[in-house]
Design an enzyme around this catalytic site. Structure first.
Site, PDB file in Angstrom:
ATOM      1  CB  SER A   1      -0.858   0.023   1.260  1.00  0.00           C
ATOM      2  OG  SER A   1      -0.071   0.359   2.379  1.00  0.00           O
ATOM      3  CG  ASP A   2       1.397   5.877  -1.278  1.00  0.00           C
ATOM      4  OD1 ASP A   2       2.383   5.979  -0.520  1.00  0.00           O
ATOM      5  OD2 ASP A   2       1.196   6.663  -2.210  1.00  0.00           O
ATOM      6  CB  CYS A   3       3.318   5.558   3.504  1.00  0.00           C
ATOM      7  SG  CYS A   3       4.680   4.550   2.871  1.00  0.00           S
TER       8      CYS A   3
ATOM      9  CB  SER B   1      -3.077   3.131   1.207  1.00  0.00           C
ATOM     10  OG  SER B   1      -2.594   3.914   0.182  1.00  0.00           O
TER      11      SER B   1
END
Ligand SMILES: *[C@@H]1O[C@H](CO)[C@@H](O)[C@H](O)[C@H]1NC(C)=O
Ligand SMILES: *[C@@H]1O[C@H](CO)[C@@H](O)[C@H](O)[C@H]1NC(C)=O
Ligand SMILES: *[C@@H]1O[C@H](CO)[C@@H](O)[C@H](O)[C@H]1NC(C)=O
Length: 779
Positions: A293-295, A297
């Site tokens: 995931s993006d940080c 997310s």
């Protein structure tokens, strides 16, 4: 990324985060402990440590030894140690967008590793249109990354490159991308990833990651930010624009990871969408690696988007959608309860771990003694080497784009231009040159320093900074220009204007920069050269149209050696060959165009202009692919078919060749897996200087399908070096189904029969695709 701090976290999560950071093994000069240490009697005989076994078996063995509580602590970027099995904590988050970076907590500079080679920002490197350069940079970056890992100061998992399409010229992160064309972006992705990951079968030198999947490309515009943005995207645009780079990254680059983004696509957070993750990335494209995931997310779609009512549901949704690793603490905090509440099965968590652990095994992290492994000999002597720094210099030269050369007044000559006024807020820039997602450079050569290597300089800032709010420094700059034989103005942007979480409001030069340029130009006795540093395009119509300004160069953010490269081009030591990887629009273009409008295609009835050179046909300042040279190249088509027959699968119904002659046939109904169209093009350098030239091969599909098709699209590109006065024959091969196809409104890729117009510069060629039926016809 880098958003953890900007998101409100619950107290429990903050505590957890702190716990995470304090549990990172501190890097020290002493030898780092490692998994499967042959001197560790408790683990050395265990199957997961046995390099003779297939990785799949070793992973299965390891997962079988873990308790649920241990498993959930491995689902996050700061993976906890499993001390009883000799497994150390691991920080997954490192970055290497254009050099090893310290943006992620996994990599740090200091001690034996004070810096790393800082290549030009990606948008600049893209302008070289040189795929072998992209791969070469990846190789150097991964050498330095391995060296730093061996020294205990970096990880092996790098969340780079960023392969989102540069869809809107205002995007603050456009600089990180290879531009607006899906095929260029996809080719960049595959090349850079190959350079990073190495070429050693299943083994990984470092693990790269293509991000941010998908339809992201908006940070913070007019009250809409990426954490709240729901990108409404058509199936058509997904298939022929947004998916392309990611598909090429996974299928051609064999990337070890894909990152899902913060935004929603059509109402579903990308990190919770099984259609995107499980079905597309892992299913259709066959990702051999992990999805991260993006940080934060997952936290974002729970806390900010309120996509689920409980955190356990958010954790379960993400993992069931196909997410394997969370950047942020969310999954470590909530997954165990999700299992206890029956929202998730333990086997779902094990499947996620199997994807991350497999990558760690492919990296050799469970193979025992690190120094005995491939790349184990790399160390601080392999970072910032003269050869690496020279490649950073070479990359900057290859990425510089010459936009205007009236007269021609360039190149300058040290003999005639004995004094050069060097003016502007970026004239002595250092860190500005490396853009964002950078590290600590080995050293810098600023434009002023670079130009000083050729001639005497008079330096004036002109503006205190790129904001250029006041004119207090104007007079000194004007005086300098009056005295000098030539004037170089280094203007443009920096991270205070365009950055992560900072989209631009407009496309003009900030503040009073334009006024400074015009006033200096009016006063100067010699030629005036404008050098622009920026990631995004700038509307410099005023300079394009001002006859006193004889030259314009775009240097992007040219990296640690940027000033040396700019000077080499200005003084003709190097012949510029870069081309714009994105359209330079006039300021008017954005006046009625919300950044949130995702449609690529224009809609004249709605006054919607369309996006990128593929769909926008209004006025431009400089078009995609534009770039001059000190030489002149002419193309001619030496050999090319005029008719090309496409085998149609005969088992499909009613495929009568004479009735489908004007149709666009589904690509899946053709047999064109390996079908490629070969062109031989002669490129002649009719100028007096050797130079590199990029052939950009565009195709315009038959107009019968005009409502689906782009105005034109890039179907191949190739860079060649041609000596002055000589000619080169270039063979270009166009994969027919991939590149000559168009996508219909339902997102189905079709190959239009009929005349396709191929253009390379001013050379034109028309080829007619005709259906040839194979096998039995059933109607
Ligand atoms: C960059 O330039 C600024 C302004 O001249 C200077 O203060 C700073 O020390 C330089 N930084 C590096 C890393 O050279
Ligand atoms: C194909 O279509 C043409 C024109 O409609 C027709 O004359 C011909 O008989 C058809 N052939 C087959 C094999 O169906
Ligand atoms: C592409 O880049 C590589 C690596 O710098 C370089 O050796 C090569 O000459 C470049 N190709 C052209 C045609 O300029």
């Amino acid at each position: 990324m880098a958003s953890i701090i900007t998101i409100p976290l619950s107290k429990a999560m903050v505590f957890f985060l702190l716990l995470f950071f304090f549990s990172v093994p501190s890097s020290s000069a002493s030898r780092e402990p490692f998994a499967c240490d042959p001197t560790d009697k408790t683990t050395r005989g265990l199957p997961f440590c046995r390099t003779s076994l297939p990785i799949q078996e070793r992973v299965k063995d390891l997962i079988g030894r873990l308790a649920l509580q241990e498993k959930v602590r491995l689902l996050v970027n700061n993976a906890a140690a499993v001390t009883r099995l000799g497994i150390k904590g691991y920080e997954w988050w490192s970055e290497a967008l254009h050099g090893v970076s310290n943006v992620g907590p996994g990599s740090k500079f200091g001690g034996d590793f004070p810096g790393a080679t800082s290549f030009p920002q990606v948008i600049t490197t893209a302008a070289s249109f040189n795929a072998s350069l992209w791969e070469a940079i990846g190789r150097v970056v991964s050498d330095e990354a391995r060296a730093m890992y061996n020294g205990g100061v970096a990880g092996l998992t790098y969340w780079s490159p960023n392969v989102n399409i540069f869809r809107d010229p205002r995007w603050g992160r456009g600089q990180e991308t290879p531009g607006e064309d899906p095929v260029v972006v996809g080719t960049y992705a595959a090349s850079y990833v190959k350079g990073l990951q190495g070429n050693d079968g299943n083994r990984l030198k470092v693990a790269a990651c293509c991000k941010h999947f998908t339809a992201y490309d908006l940070d913070n515009w007019n009250g809409v930010d990426r954490f709240h943005f729901n990108a409404k995207v058509s199936k058509q645009d997904i298939e022929d624009t947004f998916d392309v780079p990611f598909r090429m990254c996974v299928k051609e680059g064999k990337v070890a990871s894909v990152m899902c983004s913060y935004n929603q696509v059509n109402g579903v957070p990308t990190c919770a969408d099984p259609n995107l993750l499980k079905k597309t990335v892992r299913g259709k494209w066959r990702l051999d690696g992990y999805i991260v995931s993006d940080c934060d997310s997952v936290g974002v779609f729970y806390d900010t988007q309120h996509y689920t009512t409980t955190p356990e549901e958010a954790a379960a949704d993400a993992i069931k959608a196909g997410l394997d690793l969370d950047c942020g603490p969310f999954l470590a905090v909530h997954s165990e309860n999700a299992v206890k509440r029956g929202l998730l099965n333990e086997v779902d968590i094990s499947n996620a771990l199997s994807n991350t652990l497999t990558v760690q095994m492919r990296l050799g992290m469970f193979d025992g003694e690190p120094s005995a492994q491939p790349y184990g000999n790399l160390g601080s002597k392999d970072v910032c080497t003269p050869a690496h720094q020279e490649l950073a210099h070479e990359a900057a030269i290859q990425g510089i784009v010459l936009l205007k050369n009236q007269g021609p007044s360039l190149p300058l000559s040290a003999r005639r231009h004995r004094t050069v006024a060097v003016i502007g807020p970026n004239s002595d820039a250092n860190v500005t040159m490396i853009g964002n997602y950078a590290g600590v450079a080995c050293a810098y050569t600023t434009p002023l320093q670079g130009i000083s290597r050729y001639t005497r300089t008079i330096h004036q800032q002109g503006c205190a900074d790129v904001d250029c709010k006041g004119d207090q420094l104007f007079n000194a700059a004007i005086d300098a220009a009056r005295q000098a034989d030539a004037t170089v103005l280094v203007m443009g942007l920096d991270q205070s204007i365009e950055a992560e979480f900072r989209d631009r409001a407009g496309l003009l030069l900030p503040g009073r920069q334009q006024e400074l340029v015009s006033k200096v130009a009016a006063a100067s006795k010699g030629p005036i050269i404008l050098v622009l540093m920026s990631g995004g395009p700038i509307d410099v119509s005023f300079a394009k149209n001002d006859r006193r300004i004889s030259g314009i160069l775009w240097a992007g953010y040219p990296g640690q050696a940027g000033g040396a490269a700019v000077a080499d081009v200005l003084f003709g030591k190097s012949n510029p060959g870069g081309k714009l990887p994105m359209t330079w629009y006039p300021q008017d273009y954005i006046s009625n165009l919300p950044m949130t409008a995702m449609d690529m295609r224009s809609s004249p009835s709605k006054n919607y202009p369309g996006r990128t050179y593929r769909f926008y046909k209004g006025p431009v300042v400089y078009p995609f692919g534009y770039g001059l040279s000190y030489s002149k190249f002419v193309h001619s088509i030496a050999e090319a078919p005029t008719v090309f027959s496409v085998p149609i699968d005969g088992h499909r119904k009613a495929q009568n060749t004479s009735t489908i002659s004007n149709k666009a046939i589904r690509v899946t109904h053709t047999r064109c897996n390996r079908l490629s169209l070969g062109l031989h093009v002669d490129v002649k350098n009719v100028g007096s200087r050797d130079g590199s030239h990029t052939l950009l091969v565009f195709s315009t599909p038959p107009t019968e399908n005009g409502h689906w098709a782009p105005l034109k699209q890039l179907v191949a590109f190739q860079k060649v070096r041609v000596a002055a006065g000589s000619q080169q024959r270039v063979r270009i091969s166009i994969h027919v189904c991939k590149y000559l196809s168009v996508v219909d409104r339902s997102g189905i890729r079709r190959l239009p029969m009929g005349e396709h117009n191929i253009h390379i510069g001013d050379a034109r060629h028309s080829v007619s695709l005709q259906a040839a039926t194979l096998g039995v016809i059933k109607s």
